[in-house]
Design a protein around this motif. Structure first.
Motif, PDB file in Angstrom:
ATOM      1  N   GLY A   1      15.840  56.033  35.293  1.00  0.00           N
ATOM      2  CA  GLY A   1      15.837  57.097  36.283  1.00  0.00           C
ATOM      3  C   GLY A   1      17.015  58.039  36.201  1.00  0.00           C
ATOM      4  N   LEU A   2      17.557  58.256  35.021  1.00  0.00           N
ATOM      5  CA  LEU A   2      18.714  59.138  34.846  1.00  0.00           C
ATOM      6  C   LEU A   2      18.259  60.553  34.542  1.00  0.00           C
ATOM      7  CD1 LEU A   2      20.985  56.799  32.677  1.00  0.00           C
ATOM      8  CD2 LEU A   2      21.096  57.183  35.136  1.00  0.00           C
ATOM      9  N   GLU A   3      18.950  61.534  35.105  1.00  0.00           N
ATOM     10  CA  GLU A   3      18.608  62.937  34.901  1.00  0.00           C
ATOM     11  C   GLU A   3      19.877  63.757  34.703  1.00  0.00           C
ATOM     12  OE1 GLU A   3      16.385  64.238  38.240  1.00  0.00           O
ATOM     13  OE2 GLU A   3      14.599  63.034  37.763  1.00  0.00           O
ATOM     14  N   GLY A   4      19.705  64.980  34.180  1.00  0.00           N
ATOM     15  CA  GLY A   4      20.826  65.890  34.012  1.00  0.00           C
ATOM     16  C   GLY A   4      21.861  65.359  33.044  1.00  0.00           C
ATOM     17  N   TRP A   5      23.153  65.669  33.330  1.00  0.00           N
ATOM     18  CA  TRP A   5      24.218  65.242  32.436  1.00  0.00           C
ATOM     19  C   TRP A   5      24.421  63.735  32.458  1.00  0.00           C
ATOM     20  CZ3 TRP A   5      26.045  67.367  28.388  1.00  0.00           C
ATOM     21  CH2 TRP A   5      27.241  66.959  27.816  1.00  0.00           C
ATOM     22  N   GLU A   6      23.917  63.057  33.478  1.00  0.00           N
ATOM     23  CA  GLU A   6      23.978  61.593  33.503  1.00  0.00           C
ATOM     24  C   GLU A   6      23.038  60.980  32.474  1.00  0.00           C
ATOM     25  OE1 GLU A   6      26.040  59.747  35.271  1.00  0.00           O
ATOM     26  OE2 GLU A   6      26.964  61.590  36.019  1.00  0.00           O
ATOM     27  N   SER A   7      22.104  61.758  32.004  1.00  0.00           N
ATOM     28  CA  SER A   7      21.136  61.273  31.023  1.00  0.00           C
ATOM     29  C   SER A   7      21.765  61.260  29.635  1.00  0.00           C
ATOM     30  CB  SER A   7      19.890  62.170  31.025  1.00  0.00           C
ATOM     31  OG  SER A   7      19.091  61.933  29.897  1.00  0.00           O
ATOM     32  N   ALA A   8      21.742  60.101  28.989  1.00  0.00           N
ATOM     33  CA  ALA A   8      22.289  59.994  27.633  1.00  0.00           C
ATOM     34  C   ALA A   8      21.483  60.822  26.642  1.00  0.00           C
ATOM     35  CB  ALA A   8      22.308  58.525  27.195  1.00  0.00           C
ATOM     36  N   GLY A   9      20.175  60.997  26.930  1.00  0.00           N
ATOM     37  CA  GLY A   9      19.342  61.810  26.049  1.00  0.00           C
ATOM     38  C   GLY A   9      19.759  63.268  26.037  1.00  0.00           C
ATOM     39  N   ILE A  10      20.093  63.818  27.206  1.00  0.00           N
ATOM     40  CA  ILE A  10      20.559  65.197  27.285  1.00  0.00           C
ATOM     41  C   ILE A  10      21.888  65.348  26.546  1.00  0.00           C
ATOM     42  CG2 ILE A  10      21.329  67.027  28.844  1.00  0.00           C
ATOM     43  CD1 ILE A  10      18.349  66.579  28.906  1.00  0.00           C
ATOM     44  N   ARG A  11      22.796  64.394  26.771  1.00  0.00           N
ATOM     45  CA  ARG A  11      24.078  64.450  26.065  1.00  0.00           C
ATOM     46  C   ARG A  11      23.888  64.337  24.557  1.00  0.00           C
ATOM     47  NH1 ARG A  11      25.575  60.767  30.177  1.00  0.00           N
ATOM     48  NH2 ARG A  11      25.728  59.085  28.653  1.00  0.00           N
ATOM     49  N   GLN A  12      22.924  63.512  24.140  1.00  0.00           N
ATOM     50  CA  GLN A  12      22.672  63.374  22.709  1.00  0.00           C
ATOM     51  C   GLN A  12      22.135  64.673  22.115  1.00  0.00           C
ATOM     52  OE1 GLN A  12      23.701  60.911  21.091  1.00  0.00           O
ATOM     53  NE2 GLN A  12      22.490  60.505  19.258  1.00  0.00           N
TER      54      GLN A  12
ATOM     55  N   GLU B   1      20.572  51.873  23.990  1.00  0.00           N
ATOM     56  CA  GLU B   1      20.581  53.218  23.428  1.00  0.00           C
ATOM     57  C   GLU B   1      21.595  53.378  22.289  1.00  0.00           C
ATOM     58  OE1 GLU B   1      23.887  53.000  26.286  1.00  0.00           O
ATOM     59  OE2 GLU B   1      21.795  52.349  26.289  1.00  0.00           O
ATOM     60  N   SER B   2      22.467  52.400  22.100  1.00  0.00           N
ATOM     61  CA  SER B   2      23.498  52.533  21.069  1.00  0.00           C
ATOM     62  C   SER B   2      23.464  51.356  20.103  1.00  0.00           C
ATOM     63  CB  SER B   2      24.881  52.671  21.717  1.00  0.00           C
ATOM     64  OG  SER B   2      25.124  51.586  22.611  1.00  0.00           O
ATOM     65  N   ASP B   3      24.109  50.257  20.466  1.00  0.00           N
ATOM     66  CA  ASP B   3      24.201  49.122  19.544  1.00  0.00           C
ATOM     67  C   ASP B   3      22.840  48.547  19.171  1.00  0.00           C
ATOM     68  OD1 ASP B   3      26.815  49.574  20.049  1.00  0.00           O
ATOM     69  OD2 ASP B   3      27.336  47.550  20.678  1.00  0.00           O
ATOM     70  N   PHE B   4      21.888  48.559  20.114  1.00  0.00           N
ATOM     71  CA  PHE B   4      20.605  47.897  19.891  1.00  0.00           C
ATOM     72  C   PHE B   4      19.438  48.885  19.910  1.00  0.00           C
ATOM     73  CE2 PHE B   4      22.848  44.058  20.099  1.00  0.00           C
ATOM     74  CZ  PHE B   4      22.009  43.017  19.739  1.00  0.00           C
ATOM     75  N   ILE B   5      19.662  50.109  19.434  1.00  0.00           N
ATOM     76  CA  ILE B   5      18.558  51.061  19.415  1.00  0.00           C
ATOM     77  C   ILE B   5      17.501  50.661  18.393  1.00  0.00           C
ATOM     78  CG2 ILE B   5      19.551  52.632  17.696  1.00  0.00           C
ATOM     79  CD1 ILE B   5      18.476  54.936  19.525  1.00  0.00           C
ATOM     80  N   ILE B   6      17.891  49.909  17.370  1.00  0.00           N
ATOM     81  CA  ILE B   6      16.908  49.407  16.397  1.00  0.00           C
ATOM     82  C   ILE B   6      15.949  48.440  17.077  1.00  0.00           C
ATOM     83  CG2 ILE B   6      16.667  47.835  14.433  1.00  0.00           C
ATOM     84  CD1 ILE B   6      17.166  50.634  13.557  1.00  0.00           C
ATOM     85  N   ALA B   7      16.460  47.598  17.972  1.00  0.00           N
ATOM     86  CA  ALA B   7      15.583  46.685  18.709  1.00  0.00           C
ATOM     87  C   ALA B   7      14.644  47.463  19.624  1.00  0.00           C
ATOM     88  CB  ALA B   7      16.424  45.692  19.516  1.00  0.00           C
ATOM     89  N   SER B   8      15.145  48.536  20.232  1.00  0.00           N
ATOM     90  CA  SER B   8      14.303  49.368  21.102  1.00  0.00           C
ATOM     91  C   SER B   8      13.180  50.018  20.308  1.00  0.00           C
ATOM     92  CB  SER B   8      15.166  50.440  21.780  1.00  0.00           C
ATOM     93  OG  SER B   8      16.232  49.869  22.496  1.00  0.00           O
ATOM     94  N   LEU B   9      13.506  50.592  19.162  1.00  0.00           N
ATOM     95  CA  LEU B   9      12.490  51.218  18.317  1.00  0.00           C
ATOM     96  C   LEU B   9      11.531  50.176  17.760  1.00  0.00           C
ATOM     97  CD1 LEU B   9      14.836  53.719  16.460  1.00  0.00           C
ATOM     98  CD2 LEU B   9      12.915  54.360  17.913  1.00  0.00           C
ATOM     99  N   GLY B  10      12.055  48.992  17.406  1.00  0.00           N
ATOM    100  CA  GLY B  10      11.186  47.946  16.875  1.00  0.00           C
ATOM    101  C   GLY B  10      10.187  47.455  17.897  1.00  0.00           C
ATOM    102  N   GLU B  11      10.571  47.441  19.179  1.00  0.00           N
ATOM    103  CA  GLU B  11       9.633  46.988  20.211  1.00  0.00           C
ATOM    104  C   GLU B  11       8.497  47.989  20.402  1.00  0.00           C
ATOM    105  OE1 GLU B  11       9.516  45.729  24.950  1.00  0.00           O
ATOM    106  OE2 GLU B  11      11.424  46.190  23.975  1.00  0.00           O
ATOM    107  N   GLU B  12       8.808  49.278  20.402  1.00  0.00           N
ATOM    108  CA  GLU B  12       7.769  50.263  20.729  1.00  0.00           C
ATOM    109  C   GLU B  12       7.078  50.839  19.494  1.00  0.00           C
ATOM    110  OE1 GLU B  12       9.115  53.119  23.579  1.00  0.00           O
ATOM    111  OE2 GLU B  12       9.111  51.566  25.136  1.00  0.00           O
ATOM    112  N   LEU B  13       7.683  50.751  18.315  1.00  0.00           N
ATOM    113  CA  LEU B  13       7.041  51.221  17.083  1.00  0.00           C
ATOM    114  C   LEU B  13       6.582  50.080  16.194  1.00  0.00           C
ATOM    115  CD1 LEU B  13       9.375  54.201  16.067  1.00  0.00           C
ATOM    116  CD2 LEU B  13       7.223  54.281  17.331  1.00  0.00           C
TER     117      LEU B  13
END
Length: 453
Positions: A101-112, A339-351
């Motif tokens: 539920g993060l939005e705006g500058w609090e969102s890591a995606g926007i910062r990325q 979103e950082s150290d374990f983003i490979i695990a995140s992608l592996g779960e959904e892809l």
């Protein structure tokens, strides 16, 4: 004569046209990933985020136009691969923001996304400033000072910052940055410049033992200095991954420069011996090894800083199976630092495994193109620099994925282009820009042509 001139004129355009086609596919994959994340997680499209993504796509196309003008012979695969990996990383980070539920500058995606734009602009500046990679060889000792300075910068009081037990960041106002990410590029330039001048003494003189020629004692100075620096990073900055990265980079480059397997044997013996001693003497390293070997032990699982993150990541990978749960349909947000150290695990779960293999294929192609650029070069400095930069990406991918899958202990390194973090993203885009410049210079070098009589 006319035929030769025609080939010379058309080949660069053919390379850039191929790059444009692949780049459009990369932008399409990124846009589709963001849209699928939105549909899977919230059931509707957010045109604002898609607009931001379109802006990054235009910036990538602008980089392509600059390459047409300043580096027409550059490799056509590096830019599309970088854009694809970066885009998939942004999509997954944004998906995790939706879950929390993060939005705006609090969102890591926007910062990325902001960091992606900054990184691509810096890469453009590198392409415009560095018109010939040989110029970098003149500043090898400047690069050494800069690299060591950036490595030691987090140790300064006042600006140094400790995060998750490792002192690798500096804090400047509201922004934190990891200077060691840029330092590894400076050290790669120094290693390449130094080894070009010292390769004769490092490769010819020595004693032969068991079929391998080992260097003399007085020639061990460079590898001992780098080993001491790597151990210092491990002890004082409490970071196993960075020390492994720096030492591994030097070890591979000295092997490529000399062709002597004895350097690899000596280097691995030094690092493994140092790591073994550190695992017994330092609680930080001992905890990493204990977590790796006994991840499912309840004592490790429930301990603060224990194996909870690792085990949850493995459960996520298992939940993804072969084809994944689908973007926006899994629960990668359960894993700490997904979103950082374990983003490979995140992608592996959904892809799924198929998606991870596709991502690994992109990394493999990126590294292979870097090695190809190095092996096709005619000057030693360019060859060493290209191989070193490509190996940095290869080693980071191996160490990160090896840690997530329990092949090796977790180290704390970030996945190139995918993981959240501005400093890592900037460094990876600079590496891509330098490889593009190297490939353009290599193709421009005159070659001897022998005609059959």
């Amino acid at each position: 004569m006319t035929e030769a001139i025609t080939i010379k004129l058309r080949t660069p355009a053919k390379l850039r046209n191929l790059e444009l086609l692949l780049l459009l596919i990369a932008i399409g994959i990124t846009g589709a990933a963001v849209a699928l994340v939105q549909l899977g997680a919230v059931g509707e499209l957010d045109t604002t985020i898609l607009g931001y993504g379109a802006g990054l796509g235009m910036l990538a196309l602008g980089m392509h136009v600059v390459l047409r003008i300043t580096a027409p012979d550059a490799d056509p695969f590096i830019l599309p691969i970088s854009v694809t990996l970066n885009g998939l990383g942004v999509a997954m980070i944004y998906r995790l923001d939706l879950a929390e539920g993060l939005e705006g500058w609090e969102s890591a995606g926007i910062r990325q996304m902001v960091w992606t734009a900054i990184a691509m602009v810096i890469a453009l500046a590198v392409l415009l400033v560095v018109r010939n990679h040989r110029i970098l060889a003149r500043y090898r000792y400047v690069a050494m000072v800069v690299g060591i300075g950036l490595l030691l910068l987090p140790m300064l009081p006042g600006i140094g910052q400790t995060i998750n037990g490792a002192r690798l960041w500096i804090q400047l106002g509201p922004f934190s940055f990891q200077p060691g990410e840029i330092g590894k590029i400076a050290l790669a330039v120094f290693f390449a410049g130094y080894l070009v001048t010292a390769r004769e003494s490092l490769s010819i003189v020595g004693r032969s033992v068991l079929g391998m020629r080992f260097p003399r004692g007085k020639d061990l100075g460079p590898i001992l200095i780098v080993w001491i620096a790597a151990m210092a990073v491990l002890v004082f900055q409490r970071d196993l991954g960075t020390s492994l990265l720096y030492f591994g980079l030097f070890l591979v480059m000295i092997y490529v420069a000399t062709g002597r397997l004895s350097w690899v044997v000596l280097g691995l013996s030094l690092f493994l011996g140092g790591a073994l001693i550190a695992s017994q003497a330092l609680s930080y390293v001992n905890g990493r090894f204990s977590t790796w070997l006994n991840a499912f032990d309840p004592e490790n699982y429930e301990a603060i800083g224990g194996s909870y993150q690792l085990v949850q990541g493995m459960f996520g990978l298992a939940n993804g199976g072969l084809i994944g749960t689908g973007l926006g349909q899994g629960r990668p947000d359960i894993v700490p630092l997904a979103e950082s150290d374990f983003i490979i695990a995140s992608l592996g779960e959904e892809l799924g495994l198929v998606g991870l293999f596709a991502i690994l294929g992109l990394y493999l192609l990126f590294v292979a193109r870097g090695f190809r650029i190095g092996f096709n070069g005619t000057d030693d400095f360019g060859r060493l620099l290209a191989v070193g930069l490509a190996f940095v990406i290869a080693l980071q991918v191996f160490v990160v994925i090896g840690g997530v899958t329990r092949v090796i202990p977790l180290t704390g390194l970030t996945t190139p282009f995918l993981a959240a973090g501005g400093s890592s993203l900037v460094a990876n885009w600079i590496i891509a820009a330098l490889l593009l410049r190297l490939s353009d210079t290599v193709r421009h070098q005159p070659r001897l042509v022998v005609e059959e009589s």
